[in-house]
Design a protein around this motif. Structure first.
Motif, PDB file in Angstrom:
ATOM      1  N   ALA A   1      49.065  52.515  37.693  1.00 11.84           N
ATOM      2  CA  ALA A   1      49.145  51.426  36.726  1.00 11.84           C
ATOM      3  C   ALA A   1      50.509  50.754  36.868  1.00 11.84           C
ATOM      4  CB  ALA A   1      48.955  51.965  35.314  1.00 11.84           C
ATOM      5  N   ALA A   2      50.509  49.543  37.420  1.00 14.16           N
ATOM      6  CA  ALA A   2      51.771  48.839  37.655  1.00 14.16           C
ATOM      7  C   ALA A   2      52.324  48.212  36.382  1.00 14.16           C
ATOM      8  CB  ALA A   2      51.574  47.764  38.722  1.00 14.16           C
ATOM      9  N   ASP A   3      51.440  47.897  35.451  1.00 17.26           N
ATOM     10  CA  ASP A   3      51.862  47.268  34.201  1.00 17.26           C
ATOM     11  C   ASP A   3      50.811  47.572  33.149  1.00 17.26           C
ATOM     12  OD1 ASP A   3      52.536  45.592  32.053  1.00 17.26           O
ATOM     13  OD2 ASP A   3      53.070  43.909  33.329  1.00 17.26           O
ATOM     14  N   ASP A   4      51.159  48.391  32.166  1.00 21.08           N
ATOM     15  CA  ASP A   4      50.203  48.715  31.092  1.00 21.08           C
ATOM     16  C   ASP A   4      50.710  48.204  29.756  1.00 21.08           C
ATOM     17  OD1 ASP A   4      51.037  52.250  30.545  1.00 21.08           O
ATOM     18  OD2 ASP A   4      52.244  50.421  30.504  1.00 21.08           O
TER      19      ASP A   4
ATOM     20  N   ILE B   1      46.000  45.796  31.187  1.00 23.78           N
ATOM     21  CA  ILE B   1      46.614  46.672  32.170  1.00 23.78           C
ATOM     22  C   ILE B   1      46.285  46.177  33.563  1.00 23.78           C
ATOM     23  CG2 ILE B   1      44.618  48.225  32.189  1.00 23.78           C
ATOM     24  CD1 ILE B   1      46.588  50.572  32.569  1.00 23.78           C
ATOM     25  N   TYR B   2      47.184  46.491  34.507  1.00 21.73           N
ATOM     26  CA  TYR B   2      46.997  46.075  35.891  1.00 21.73           C
ATOM     27  C   TYR B   2      47.321  47.262  36.802  1.00 21.73           C
ATOM     28  CZ  TYR B   2      49.526  44.437  40.086  1.00 21.73           C
ATOM     29  OH  TYR B   2      50.053  44.303  41.350  1.00 21.73           O
ATOM     30  N   PHE B   3      46.427  47.510  37.752  1.00 20.63           N
ATOM     31  CA  PHE B   3      46.613  48.559  38.747  1.00 20.63           C
ATOM     32  C   PHE B   3      46.895  47.934  40.109  1.00 20.63           C
ATOM     33  CE2 PHE B   3      45.235  52.451  36.698  1.00 20.63           C
ATOM     34  CZ  PHE B   3      44.486  52.007  35.626  1.00 20.63           C
TER      35      PHE B   3
ATOM     36  N   THR C   1      42.998  45.496  46.362  1.00 18.22           N
ATOM     37  CA  THR C   1      43.844  46.608  45.946  1.00 18.22           C
ATOM     38  C   THR C   1      44.314  46.479  44.502  1.00 18.22           C
ATOM     39  OG1 THR C   1      45.862  45.528  46.734  1.00 18.22           O
ATOM     40  CG2 THR C   1      44.672  46.923  48.314  1.00 18.22           C
ATOM     41  N   ALA C   2      44.269  45.282  43.960  1.00 13.57           N
ATOM     42  CA  ALA C   2      44.712  45.070  42.584  1.00 13.57           C
ATOM     43  C   ALA C   2      43.508  44.967  41.658  1.00 13.57           C
ATOM     44  CB  ALA C   2      45.554  43.801  42.473  1.00 13.57           C
ATOM     45  N   LEU C   3      43.639  45.598  40.483  1.00 15.00           N
ATOM     46  CA  LEU C   3      42.559  45.587  39.490  1.00 15.00           C
ATOM     47  C   LEU C   3      43.162  45.378  38.106  1.00 15.00           C
ATOM     48  CD1 LEU C   3      39.444  47.838  39.348  1.00 15.00           C
ATOM     49  CD2 LEU C   3      40.836  47.533  37.280  1.00 15.00           C
TER      50      LEU C   3
ATOM     51  N   LYS D   1      50.733  39.603  35.851  1.00 11.68           N
ATOM     52  CA  LYS D   1      50.258  39.531  34.470  1.00 11.68           C
ATOM     53  C   LYS D   1      49.988  38.086  34.085  1.00 11.68           C
ATOM     54  CE  LYS D   1      51.797  40.898  29.849  1.00 11.68           C
ATOM     55  NZ  LYS D   1      52.881  41.628  29.126  1.00 11.68           N
ATOM     56  N   LEU D   2      48.718  37.693  34.106  1.00 13.75           N
ATOM     57  CA  LEU D   2      48.326  36.348  33.720  1.00 13.75           C
ATOM     58  C   LEU D   2      48.241  36.215  32.207  1.00 13.75           C
ATOM     59  CD1 LEU D   2      45.365  34.996  35.917  1.00 13.75           C
ATOM     60  CD2 LEU D   2      47.708  34.204  35.848  1.00 13.75           C
TER      61      LEU D   2
END
Lengths: 115, 110
Positions: free
Chosen positions: A54-57, A47-49, A30-32, B97-98
């Motif tokens: 987008a949970a953190d861009d 970025i993280y989905f 589920t995470a990309l 966030k790595l």
């Protein structure tokens, strides 16, 4: 099963053009994540989905960069008005998701060259 | 902000000799630390993580919170250990966030 798949593996484009980079995560992840790796550097977070959102861009360098994941699976990283400084290897990774404490599984990357 | 430092860009070690790849981090909380490895023409993959306390391919790494270090060690190097090694930090559980170090290229001399 298959790992994370990224296409194309190589992309050469002219300065000012628009490019799209595609990532197919592992089924069920589920995470990309998108990372960028410049020569001699470690991967740098973009970025993280989590699912479709987008949970953190916070790592996107400027508004020329945009990423989508409309159905919570495949993701596309879009770069407008490319610049020579955008040349790098763009890595995609996927994992089971936030709070699953699972490792990241990386693709082979897309090598982008802006001439 | 978190930072990961790998002071050695290149490290050459004779086969059978001990290996130590250094990693130092700066972060005020309780992070999770990882080592990722990239063998020639392969993708980046997880080698080990501090919370599992496993030994993978003979490698171990201990988190030293006092020295903010997470050095990777192996007592006897093998030729197949030649690769690029990256230390990485996850700030806290749930924060995905790595942050990666710049990497160390390890070459095992036969």
């Amino acid at each position: 099963g298959a790992g994370v798949s990224q296409t194309p593996s190589n992309k050469v484009t002219e300065k000012g053009k628009y490019v799209e980079l595609r990532c197919d995560p592992i089924s069920g992840h589920t995470a990309l994540y998108w990372y960028r790796q410049s020569l001699g550097q470690g991967p740098e977070f973009l970025i993280y989905f989590q699912g479709t959102g987008a949970a953190d861009d916070s790592g996107l360098p400027n508004d020329r960069f945009f990423a989508v994941r409309p159905e919570g699976s495949v993701s596309t990283l879009k770069i407008q008005r490319t610049e020579r400084g955008d040349s790098a290897v763009y890595l995609c990774a996927s994992s089971l998701g936030q709070y699953e404490n699972s490792p990241l599984h990386f693709g082979n990357g897309t090598r982008l060259t802006v001439t | 902000a978190q930072r990961v430092t790998q002071p050695e860009k290149l490290l050459s070690v004779f086969k059978g000799a001990p290996v130590e790849l250094k990693c130092n981090y700066s972060y005020s909380g309780s992070p999770e630390l990882f080592w990722y490895v990239q063998y020639s023409r392969q993708r980046l993959q997880l080698l080990l993580r501090h919370i599992s306390r496993e030994s993978i391919k003979g490698f171990t790494a201990d988190l030293n919170k006092g020295e903010t270090s997470f050095h990777l060690k192996k007592p006897f190097a093998q030729e197949e250990d030649s690769a690029m090694y990256y230390c990485a930090l996850r700030p806290e559980f749930g924060n995905e966030k790595l942050t990666f170090g710049t990497g160390t290229r390890l070459t095992i001399i036969p």
